[in-house]
Design a protein around this motif. Structure first.
Motif, PDB file in Angstrom:
ATOM      1  N   LYS A 188       0.835  -1.183   0.000  1.00 53.14           N
ATOM      2  CA  LYS A 188       0.000   0.000   0.000  1.00 53.14           C
ATOM      3  C   LYS A 188       0.873   1.237   0.000  1.00 53.14           C
ATOM      4  O   LYS A 188       1.773   1.359   0.812  1.00 53.14           O
ATOM      5  CB  LYS A 188      -0.864   0.026   1.253  1.00 53.14           C
TER       6      LYS A 188
ATOM      7  N   ALA B 237       1.349   5.208   0.604  1.00 54.56           N
ATOM      8  CA  ALA B 237       0.711   6.292   1.346  1.00 54.56           C
ATOM      9  C   ALA B 237       0.238   7.336   0.338  1.00 54.56           C
ATOM     10  O   ALA B 237       0.970   7.702  -0.572  1.00 54.56           O
ATOM     11  CB  ALA B 237       1.697   6.900   2.323  1.00 54.56           C
ATOM     12  N   ARG B 238      -0.980   7.775   0.517  1.00 52.77           N
ATOM     13  CA  ARG B 238      -1.508   8.812  -0.377  1.00 52.77           C
ATOM     14  C   ARG B 238      -0.881  10.139   0.001  1.00 52.77           C
ATOM     15  O   ARG B 238      -0.763  10.463   1.177  1.00 52.77           O
ATOM     16  CB  ARG B 238      -3.019   8.894  -0.235  1.00 52.77           C
TER      17      ARG B 238
ATOM     18  N   HIS C   6      -0.501  14.072   0.715  1.00 55.48           N
ATOM     19  CA  HIS C   6      -1.421  15.022   1.320  1.00 55.48           C
ATOM     20  C   HIS C   6      -1.933  15.973   0.248  1.00 55.48           C
ATOM     21  O   HIS C   6      -1.178  16.432  -0.589  1.00 55.48           O
ATOM     22  CB  HIS C   6      -0.727  15.820   2.423  1.00 55.48           C
TER      23      HIS C   6
ATOM     24  N   LEU D 253      -8.716  10.595   8.765  1.00 50.40           N
ATOM     25  CA  LEU D 253      -7.333  10.223   9.066  1.00 50.40           C
ATOM     26  C   LEU D 253      -7.162   9.950  10.547  1.00 50.40           C
ATOM     27  O   LEU D 253      -7.749  10.621  11.396  1.00 50.40           O
ATOM     28  CB  LEU D 253      -6.374  11.338   8.635  1.00 50.40           C
ATOM     29  N   SER D 254      -6.333   8.974  10.852  1.00 52.51           N
ATOM     30  CA  SER D 254      -6.041   8.650  12.252  1.00 52.51           C
ATOM     31  C   SER D 254      -5.034   9.656  12.811  1.00 52.51           C
ATOM     32  O   SER D 254      -4.423  10.430  12.063  1.00 52.51           O
ATOM     33  CB  SER D 254      -5.448   7.239  12.345  1.00 52.51           C
TER      34      SER D 254
ATOM     35  N   GLY E 204      -2.163   8.939  13.963  1.00 55.89           N
ATOM     36  CA  GLY E 204      -0.879   8.561  13.376  1.00 55.89           C
ATOM     37  C   GLY E 204      -0.710   9.115  11.969  1.00 55.89           C
ATOM     38  O   GLY E 204       0.366   9.610  11.616  1.00 55.89           O
ATOM     39  N   ASP E 205      -1.777   9.031  11.173  1.00 53.06           N
ATOM     40  CA  ASP E 205      -1.737   9.579   9.816  1.00 53.06           C
ATOM     41  C   ASP E 205      -1.515  11.083   9.844  1.00 53.06           C
ATOM     42  O   ASP E 205      -0.728  11.622   9.065  1.00 53.06           O
ATOM     43  CB  ASP E 205      -3.038   9.289   9.064  1.00 53.06           C
ATOM     44  N   LEU E 206      -2.226  11.759  10.738  1.00 52.26           N
ATOM     45  CA  LEU E 206      -2.085  13.213  10.841  1.00 52.26           C
ATOM     46  C   LEU E 206      -0.666  13.597  11.265  1.00 52.26           C
ATOM     47  O   LEU E 206      -0.067  14.501  10.690  1.00 52.26           O
ATOM     48  CB  LEU E 206      -3.110  13.785  11.828  1.00 52.26           C
TER      49      LEU E 206
ATOM     50  N   GLU F 202       2.054  11.847  10.833  1.00 55.48           N
ATOM     51  CA  GLU F 202       2.946  11.545   9.713  1.00 55.48           C
ATOM     52  C   GLU F 202       2.875  12.646   8.653  1.00 55.48           C
ATOM     53  O   GLU F 202       3.897  13.101   8.138  1.00 55.48           O
ATOM     54  CB  GLU F 202       2.571  10.203   9.094  1.00 55.48           C
ATOM     55  N   ARG F 203       1.691  13.093   8.344  1.00 59.46           N
ATOM     56  CA  ARG F 203       1.530  14.133   7.324  1.00 59.46           C
ATOM     57  C   ARG F 203       2.113  15.461   7.783  1.00 59.46           C
ATOM     58  O   ARG F 203       2.686  16.192   6.977  1.00 59.46           O
ATOM     59  CB  ARG F 203       0.066  14.279   6.939  1.00 59.46           C
TER      60      ARG F 203
END
Length: 64
Positions: A10, A12-13, A15, A24-25, A27-29, A31-32
């Motif tokens: 997968k 990562a899309r 931003h 977004l979780s 963790g996703d936030l 990371e971004r």
């Protein structure tokens, strides 16, 4: 997680400015935010490099 090594991983899309963040979780936030901070630093470095090149060129042409 891929069960077999030949399964595509997968990606990562990236931003997108203005995208819906509610899905977004934490963790996703986080990371971004890191990715965007790195990108801001990269942009600022390029801006400084261009400013110093511009200043050097202006100084060269002012001599004459």
């Amino acid at each position: 997680m891929a069960i077999f090594d030949d399964e595509p991983k997968k990606k990562a899309r990236p931003h997108e400015i203005g995208q819906d963040l509610s899905l977004l979780s934490v963790g996703d936030l986080t990371e971004r935010i890191g990715i965007l901070r790195d990108e801001i630093a990269r942009l600022e470095n390029e801006l400084r490099a261009k400013d110093s090149t511009k200043s050097a060129a202006e100084a060269l042409f002012r001599r004459g």
